[in-house]
Design a protein around this motif. Structure first.
Motif, PDB file in Angstrom:
ATOM      1  N   TRP A 181       0.811  -1.210   0.000  1.00  0.00           N
ATOM      2  CA  TRP A 181       0.000   0.000   0.000  1.00  0.00           C
ATOM      3  C   TRP A 181       0.850   1.269   0.000  1.00  0.00           C
ATOM      4  CZ3 TRP A 181       0.130  -3.567   3.951  1.00  0.00           C
ATOM      5  CH2 TRP A 181       0.788  -3.189   5.113  1.00  0.00           C
ATOM      6  N   LYS A 182       2.159   1.120  -0.047  1.00  0.00           N
ATOM      7  CA  LYS A 182       3.058   2.275  -0.121  1.00  0.00           C
ATOM      8  C   LYS A 182       3.460   2.514  -1.570  1.00  0.00           C
ATOM      9  CE  LYS A 182       3.561   2.901   4.351  1.00  0.00           C
ATOM     10  NZ  LYS A 182       3.498   4.151   5.062  1.00  0.00           N
ATOM     11  N   CYS A 183       3.999   3.661  -1.867  1.00  0.00           N
ATOM     12  CA  CYS A 183       4.569   4.026  -3.170  1.00  0.00           C
ATOM     13  C   CYS A 183       3.539   3.976  -4.288  1.00  0.00           C
ATOM     14  CB  CYS A 183       5.756   3.123  -3.519  1.00  0.00           C
ATOM     15  SG  CYS A 183       6.975   2.975  -2.213  1.00  0.00           S
ATOM     16  N   GLY A 184       2.294   4.254  -3.996  1.00  0.00           N
ATOM     17  CA  GLY A 184       1.233   4.179  -4.992  1.00  0.00           C
ATOM     18  C   GLY A 184       1.404   5.153  -6.137  1.00  0.00           C
ATOM     19  N   ASP A 185       1.814   6.391  -5.830  1.00  0.00           N
ATOM     20  CA  ASP A 185       1.973   7.380  -6.892  1.00  0.00           C
ATOM     21  C   ASP A 185       3.102   6.996  -7.838  1.00  0.00           C
ATOM     22  OD1 ASP A 185      -0.089   8.893  -5.826  1.00  0.00           O
ATOM     23  OD2 ASP A 185       1.264  10.160  -4.648  1.00  0.00           O
ATOM     24  N   GLU A 186       4.209   6.533  -7.267  1.00  0.00           N
ATOM     25  CA  GLU A 186       5.350   6.126  -8.089  1.00  0.00           C
ATOM     26  C   GLU A 186       4.993   4.918  -8.947  1.00  0.00           C
ATOM     27  OE1 GLU A 186       5.482   6.663  -4.823  1.00  0.00           O
ATOM     28  OE2 GLU A 186       7.164   7.999  -4.363  1.00  0.00           O
ATOM     29  N   ARG A 187       4.292   3.963  -8.356  1.00  0.00           N
ATOM     30  CA  ARG A 187       3.898   2.763  -9.095  1.00  0.00           C
ATOM     31  C   ARG A 187       2.937   3.112 -10.229  1.00  0.00           C
ATOM     32  NH1 ARG A 187       1.750  -0.071  -5.202  1.00  0.00           N
ATOM     33  NH2 ARG A 187      -0.391   0.376  -5.781  1.00  0.00           N
ATOM     34  N   HIS A 188       1.982   4.006  -9.945  1.00  0.00           N
ATOM     35  CA  HIS A 188       1.026   4.399 -10.973  1.00  0.00           C
ATOM     36  C   HIS A 188       1.736   5.088 -12.143  1.00  0.00           C
ATOM     37  CE1 HIS A 188      -2.669   5.743 -12.845  1.00  0.00           C
ATOM     38  NE2 HIS A 188      -2.169   6.961 -12.880  1.00  0.00           N
ATOM     39  N   ALA A 189       2.664   5.974 -11.846  1.00  0.00           N
ATOM     40  CA  ALA A 189       3.401   6.676 -12.905  1.00  0.00           C
ATOM     41  C   ALA A 189       4.193   5.689 -13.754  1.00  0.00           C
ATOM     42  CB  ALA A 189       4.327   7.722 -12.295  1.00  0.00           C
ATOM     43  N   TYR A 190       4.834   4.717 -13.113  1.00  0.00           N
ATOM     44  CA  TYR A 190       5.619   3.726 -13.843  1.00  0.00           C
ATOM     45  C   TYR A 190       4.718   2.841 -14.704  1.00  0.00           C
ATOM     46  CZ  TYR A 190       8.575  -0.303 -14.810  1.00  0.00           C
ATOM     47  OH  TYR A 190       9.249  -1.307 -15.452  1.00  0.00           O
ATOM     48  N   GLU A 191       3.618   2.373 -14.151  1.00  0.00           N
ATOM     49  CA  GLU A 191       2.712   1.512 -14.908  1.00  0.00           C
ATOM     50  C   GLU A 191       2.056   2.263 -16.063  1.00  0.00           C
ATOM     51  OE1 GLU A 191       0.130  -0.094 -11.924  1.00  0.00           O
ATOM     52  OE2 GLU A 191       1.591  -1.595 -11.307  1.00  0.00           O
ATOM     53  N   LYS A 192       1.757   3.532 -15.876  1.00  0.00           N
ATOM     54  CA  LYS A 192       1.195   4.336 -16.956  1.00  0.00           C
ATOM     55  C   LYS A 192       2.207   4.489 -18.082  1.00  0.00           C
ATOM     56  CE  LYS A 192      -0.875   8.742 -18.072  1.00  0.00           C
ATOM     57  NZ  LYS A 192      -1.106  10.112 -17.657  1.00  0.00           N
ATOM     58  N   CYS A 193       3.451   4.730 -17.732  1.00  0.00           N
ATOM     59  CA  CYS A 193       4.506   4.842 -18.730  1.00  0.00           C
ATOM     60  C   CYS A 193       4.641   3.529 -19.502  1.00  0.00           C
ATOM     61  CB  CYS A 193       5.829   5.212 -18.063  1.00  0.00           C
ATOM     62  SG  CYS A 193       7.218   5.366 -19.199  1.00  0.00           S
ATOM     63  N   GLN A 194       4.625   2.407 -18.803  1.00  0.00           N
ATOM     64  CA  GLN A 194       4.713   1.100 -19.454  1.00  0.00           C
ATOM     65  C   GLN A 194       3.547   0.895 -20.425  1.00  0.00           C
ATOM     66  OE1 GLN A 194       6.923  -1.765 -19.031  1.00  0.00           O
ATOM     67  NE2 GLN A 194       8.235  -0.066 -18.437  1.00  0.00           N
ATOM     68  N   TYR A 195       2.356   1.271 -20.009  1.00  0.00           N
ATOM     69  CA  TYR A 195       1.175   1.111 -20.859  1.00  0.00           C
ATOM     70  C   TYR A 195       1.289   1.987 -22.106  1.00  0.00           C
ATOM     71  CZ  TYR A 195      -3.611   1.405 -22.528  1.00  0.00           C
ATOM     72  OH  TYR A 195      -4.728   1.387 -23.322  1.00  0.00           O
ATOM     73  N   GLU A 196       1.722   3.237 -21.929  1.00  0.00           N
ATOM     74  CA  GLU A 196       1.851   4.139 -23.074  1.00  0.00           C
ATOM     75  C   GLU A 196       2.916   3.652 -24.046  1.00  0.00           C
ATOM     76  OE1 GLU A 196       2.395   7.944 -21.273  1.00  0.00           O
ATOM     77  OE2 GLU A 196       0.246   8.198 -20.914  1.00  0.00           O
ATOM     78  N   GLU A 197       4.002   3.094 -23.540  1.00  0.00           N
ATOM     79  CA  GLU A 197       5.032   2.539 -24.420  1.00  0.00           C
ATOM     80  C   GLU A 197       4.486   1.324 -25.173  1.00  0.00           C
ATOM     81  OE1 GLU A 197       8.180   3.393 -25.369  1.00  0.00           O
ATOM     82  OE2 GLU A 197       7.725   5.280 -24.376  1.00  0.00           O
ATOM     83  N   TYR A 198       3.687   0.502 -24.502  1.00  0.00           N
ATOM     84  CA  TYR A 198       3.061  -0.649 -25.151  1.00  0.00           C
ATOM     85  C   TYR A 198       2.131  -0.188 -26.272  1.00  0.00           C
ATOM     86  CZ  TYR A 198      -0.215  -4.441 -25.915  1.00  0.00           C
ATOM     87  OH  TYR A 198      -1.027  -5.371 -26.499  1.00  0.00           O
ATOM     88  N   MET A 199       1.296   0.804 -25.977  1.00  0.00           N
ATOM     89  CA  MET A 199       0.362   1.296 -26.984  1.00  0.00           C
ATOM     90  C   MET A 199       1.105   1.916 -28.167  1.00  0.00           C
ATOM     91  SD  MET A 199      -2.476   0.263 -26.010  1.00  0.00           S
ATOM     92  CE  MET A 199      -3.512   1.037 -27.228  1.00  0.00           C
ATOM     93  N   LYS A 200       2.227   2.547 -27.911  1.00  0.00           N
ATOM     94  CA  LYS A 200       3.035   3.102 -28.989  1.00  0.00           C
ATOM     95  C   LYS A 200       3.557   1.983 -29.894  1.00  0.00           C
ATOM     96  CE  LYS A 200       6.036   6.135 -27.687  1.00  0.00           C
ATOM     97  NZ  LYS A 200       7.295   6.793 -27.241  1.00  0.00           N
TER      98      LYS A 200
END
Length: 80
Positions: free
Chosen positions: A49-68
């Motif tokens: 339950w810690k580092c939620g903001d950092e994890r969300h930013a990283y996962e969003k970046c991964q998703y955007e790279e996948y979609m690219k």
């Protein structure tokens, strides 16, 4: 486009990733977000339950790279 920009340039050097202990499999265009995420995880003893903001930013970046990559493959195949 958020964390993952349209240009494909690395935001951290190979030396920085090596010093941070990033595995070769994770040394991609989102590694600049993985370094602070891993630091936060270590400081908080990997509590889920810690580092939620950092994890969300990283996962969003991964998703955007996948979609690219998906868009690039569709363009190569001539699809829309």
């Amino acid at each position: 486009m958020g964390a993952a920009s349209n240009d494909s340039t690395m935001k951290v050097s190979k030396e920085e990733m090596k010093r941070a202990g990033i595995d070769l499999a994770y040394r991609d265009f989102c590694a600049h977000l993985l370094i602070p995420l891993n630091e936060c995880r270590r400081k908080s003893f990997f509590l889920p339950w810690k580092c939620g903001d950092e994890r969300h930013a990283y996962e969003k970046c991964q998703y955007e790279e996948y979609m690219k990559r998906v868009r690039m493959m569709k363009e190569q195949r001539g699809e829309e």
